[in-house]
Design a protein around this motif. Structure first.
Motif, PDB file in Angstrom:
ATOM      1  N   THR A  36       1.415  -5.240  -6.678  1.00  0.00           N
ATOM      2  CA  THR A  36       1.146  -6.527  -7.330  1.00  0.00           C
ATOM      3  C   THR A  36       1.435  -7.673  -6.372  1.00  0.00           C
ATOM      4  O   THR A  36       2.470  -7.674  -5.689  1.00  0.00           O
ATOM      5  N   PHE A  37       0.514  -8.619  -6.307  1.00  0.00           N
ATOM      6  CA  PHE A  37       0.719  -9.840  -5.540  1.00  0.00           C
ATOM      7  C   PHE A  37       0.773 -10.994  -6.531  1.00  0.00           C
ATOM      8  O   PHE A  37      -0.104 -11.104  -7.393  1.00  0.00           O
ATOM      9  N   LYS A  59     -10.180 -10.127  -2.789  1.00  0.00           N
ATOM     10  CA  LYS A  59      -9.911  -9.036  -1.829  1.00  0.00           C
ATOM     11  C   LYS A  59      -8.652  -8.239  -2.182  1.00  0.00           C
ATOM     12  O   LYS A  59      -8.305  -7.282  -1.497  1.00  0.00           O
ATOM     13  N   CYS A  60      -7.956  -8.634  -3.237  1.00  0.00           N
ATOM     14  CA  CYS A  60      -6.675  -7.987  -3.543  1.00  0.00           C
ATOM     15  C   CYS A  60      -6.851  -6.500  -3.866  1.00  0.00           C
ATOM     16  O   CYS A  60      -7.628  -6.141  -4.753  1.00  0.00           O
ATOM     17  N   PRO A  61      -6.130  -5.631  -3.166  1.00  0.00           N
ATOM     18  CA  PRO A  61      -6.284  -4.186  -3.415  1.00  0.00           C
ATOM     19  C   PRO A  61      -5.560  -3.742  -4.680  1.00  0.00           C
ATOM     20  O   PRO A  61      -5.739  -2.607  -5.123  1.00  0.00           O
ATOM     21  N   GLY A  62      -4.735  -4.616  -5.262  1.00  0.00           N
ATOM     22  CA  GLY A  62      -3.977  -4.227  -6.457  1.00  0.00           C
ATOM     23  C   GLY A  62      -4.118  -5.283  -7.531  1.00  0.00           C
ATOM     24  O   GLY A  62      -5.150  -5.923  -7.680  1.00  0.00           O
ATOM     25  N   ARG A  95       9.928  -3.532  -7.524  1.00  0.00           N
ATOM     26  CA  ARG A  95      10.159  -3.818  -6.102  1.00  0.00           C
ATOM     27  C   ARG A  95       8.877  -3.844  -5.300  1.00  0.00           C
ATOM     28  O   ARG A  95       8.837  -4.401  -4.204  1.00  0.00           O
ATOM     29  N   ASP A  96       7.876  -3.220  -5.880  1.00  0.00           N
ATOM     30  CA  ASP A  96       6.584  -3.078  -5.225  1.00  0.00           C
ATOM     31  C   ASP A  96       5.720  -4.329  -5.452  1.00  0.00           C
ATOM     32  O   ASP A  96       4.533  -4.237  -5.723  1.00  0.00           O
ATOM     33  N   THR A  97       6.361  -5.499  -5.375  1.00  0.00           N
ATOM     34  CA  THR A  97       5.673  -6.761  -5.660  1.00  0.00           C
ATOM     35  C   THR A  97       5.850  -7.689  -4.472  1.00  0.00           C
ATOM     36  O   THR A  97       6.925  -7.729  -3.875  1.00  0.00           O
ATOM     37  N   CYS A  98       4.798  -8.433  -4.140  1.00  0.00           N
ATOM     38  CA  CYS A  98       4.899  -9.417  -3.054  1.00  0.00           C
ATOM     39  C   CYS A  98       4.623 -10.812  -3.632  1.00  0.00           C
ATOM     40  O   CYS A  98       3.623 -11.008  -4.333  1.00  0.00           O
ATOM     41  N   LEU A  99       5.505 -11.763  -3.355  1.00  0.00           N
ATOM     42  CA  LEU A  99       5.291 -13.137  -3.823  1.00  0.00           C
ATOM     43  C   LEU A  99       4.582 -13.942  -2.733  1.00  0.00           C
ATOM     44  O   LEU A  99       4.889 -13.804  -1.545  1.00  0.00           O
ATOM     45  N   VAL A 100       3.652 -14.794  -3.156  1.00  0.00           N
ATOM     46  CA  VAL A 100       2.907 -15.643  -2.226  1.00  0.00           C
ATOM     47  C   VAL A 100       3.204 -17.096  -2.616  1.00  0.00           C
ATOM     48  O   VAL A 100       2.734 -17.575  -3.653  1.00  0.00           O
ATOM     49  N   ALA A 101       4.023 -17.778  -1.803  1.00  0.00           N
ATOM     50  CA  ALA A 101       4.436 -19.154  -2.119  1.00  0.00           C
ATOM     51  C   ALA A 101       3.435 -20.127  -1.501  1.00  0.00           C
ATOM     52  O   ALA A 101       3.345 -20.237  -0.286  1.00  0.00           O
ATOM     53  N   PRO A 123       9.363  -8.482  -0.804  1.00  0.00           N
ATOM     54  CA  PRO A 123       8.681  -9.251   0.249  1.00  0.00           C
ATOM     55  C   PRO A 123       8.028 -10.518  -0.286  1.00  0.00           C
ATOM     56  O   PRO A 123       7.632 -10.574  -1.449  1.00  0.00           O
ATOM     57  N   PHE A 124       7.967 -11.531   0.572  1.00  0.00           N
ATOM     58  CA  PHE A 124       7.205 -12.730   0.215  1.00  0.00           C
ATOM     59  C   PHE A 124       6.554 -13.310   1.460  1.00  0.00           C
ATOM     60  O   PHE A 124       6.950 -12.993   2.591  1.00  0.00           O
TER      61      PHE A 124
END
Ligand code: NAD
Ligand code: ZN
Length: 372
Positions: A36-37, A59-62, A95-101, A123-124
């Motif tokens: 997840t993004f 383009k998001c793969p998830g 935990r399998d999440t990435c934040l995009v600020a 991750p971010f």
């Protein structure tokens, strides 16, 4: 016009160019593996970031989620942090999440701190959209929120996996915010490189103007990229040498010891960069007073600040708000002090400092300049 820079011995972390949204999407999904993004931005920016949003979404793969917060310093709060955390939990983010600020320093500091603590750290990436965020707050991994007792009092060091600087985003940035960031660019050149400082001296009129024409390729835009790149490179190198602020990183506080004291009293009427601008002049004057540089250095610094629309002094009414005792009192509780000694970055010429860190300075030298 596209470049990448390393930081903390990792290559290609910082990406810089104009209209780079497609490259951002390609690089992000190749770099960070997550199911997840979550893009987080503020309501003022949301209508301005469609190209990036579309690229990232398509383009998001998830799974791709968006969370929008109110703009302004008020969002760097415990309440907004909890609100984002509850949103992530409600959406079963792990935990399998990435934040995009995506935003200025407010969004970057807040989202970085959420990333630092959610599930003990996820991750971010940063997409800084103000000039200040590009050359300063998105680099170095300092994340924080404010509390009623003061700004940035609760936070963590947490490094973004990527920092994507799309200079095309600066086209919608209000002029005052552009100048706010320019104060940091001028500060960095003044302590690091006379050549970079010269580029600033020569390019004052065309850099910001180039963002407001339809001409895609121009000298002004090239120069703007050059100065942002130089500023970001210097900060990235300093952070690499001194990630946790041992000494060298203190160099970046040129203008900030006195500037912060002004800001504490004058905020929110005066912006950070405006207070730092007057602080740069004051600290250069202290350097001169202590015999470390010619007055010509102070004059050169003043000329550049004025050329970029920044203040070098306060008007009479503002001065009346800034009592000498109040300014000195604020500096007394600065966390950068060495015991009771205040620390200032001392210039010896344009591009060089007395020491590779801030120097201890006696109160009377500071008082002499501040009371003028
Ligand atoms: P900001 O994040 O409040 O942004 C300023 C305003 O500009 C906001 O209203 C925002 O919505 C708007 N905006 C942002 N980008 C835009 C764009 N491209 N077009 C139009 N409008 C846009 O302010 P800032 O100056 O970027 O950041 C200030 C924050 O940064 C402070 O909280 C400060 O403490 C923090 N900071 C952190 C560090 C660090 O090392 N982490 C360093 C310096 C400053
Ligand atoms: Zn600053």
């Amino acid at each position: 016009m596209y470049s990448t820079l390393p930081i903390l011995h990792q290559p290609n972390v910082i990406h810089i160019g104009y209209h780079i949204h497609d490259k951002v999407a390609a690089d992000l999904y190749q770099t960070v593996t997550a199911s997840t993004f979550v893009l987080i931005t503020d309501t003022r920016l949301l209508p301005l970031i469609n190209p990036l949003l579309n690229s990232l979404q398509s383009k998001c793969p998830g799974r791709f989620l968006v969370r929008v917060i109110p703009p302004g310093e008020g969002s760097k709060s415990r309440a907004t942090k909890a609100n984002i955390e509850d949103f992530l939990l409600k959406n079963s983010c792990t935990r399998d999440t990435c934040l995009v600020a995506v935003g200025g320093g407010v969004v970057g500091d807040l989202v970085g701190y959420v990333a630092a603590t959610f599930m003990r750290g996820i991750p971010f990436v940063q997409v800084p959209t103000t000039l200040l965020a590009m050359v300063d707050s998105s680099l170095g991994g300092k994340t924080a929120i404010d509390t009623p007792a003061g700004k940035n009092l609760v936070g963590a060091f947490w490094q973004p996996k990527r920092v994507y600087m799309d200079l095309g985003m600066l086209m919608t940035l209000p002029s005052r915010e552009f100048r706010n960031g320019m104060a940091e660019v001028i500060k960095t050149a003044a302590i690091s490189s006379e050549a970079d400082f010269k580029v600033l001296e020569d390019g004052a009129t065309d850099m910001e103007a180039s963002l407001h024409t339809t001409q895609e390729a121009s000298k002004g835009r090239e120069k703007l990229l050059e100065v942002i790149l130089a500023s970001a490179r210097f900060k990235a190198d300093v952070v690499t040498e001194d990630e946790r602020e041992g000494g060298l990183r203190g160099l970046l506080n040129f203008g900030h010891t006195i500037g912060h004291a002004f800001e504490k009293i004058l905020s929110p009427d005066w912006l950070h960069g405006e207070c730092v601008s007057v602080g740069l002049v004051a600290e250069a004057e202290v350097s001169h007073l202590l015999g470390h540089c010619d007055y010509a250095v102070v004059e050169r610094l003043k000329r550049v600040l004025v050329a970029y629309g920044l203040p070098i002094d306060f008007d009479a009414a503002t001065k009346a708000r800034l009592g000498l005792d109040d300014v000195m009192q604020v500096m007394r509780v600065d966390k950068k002090n060495q015991g009771s000694q205040k620390k200032l970055v001392i210039l010896s010429s344009i591009g060089t400092t007395l020491e590779p860190k801030a120097s201890a300075v006696a109160d009377d030298a500071i008082e002499n300049i501040v009371k003028k």
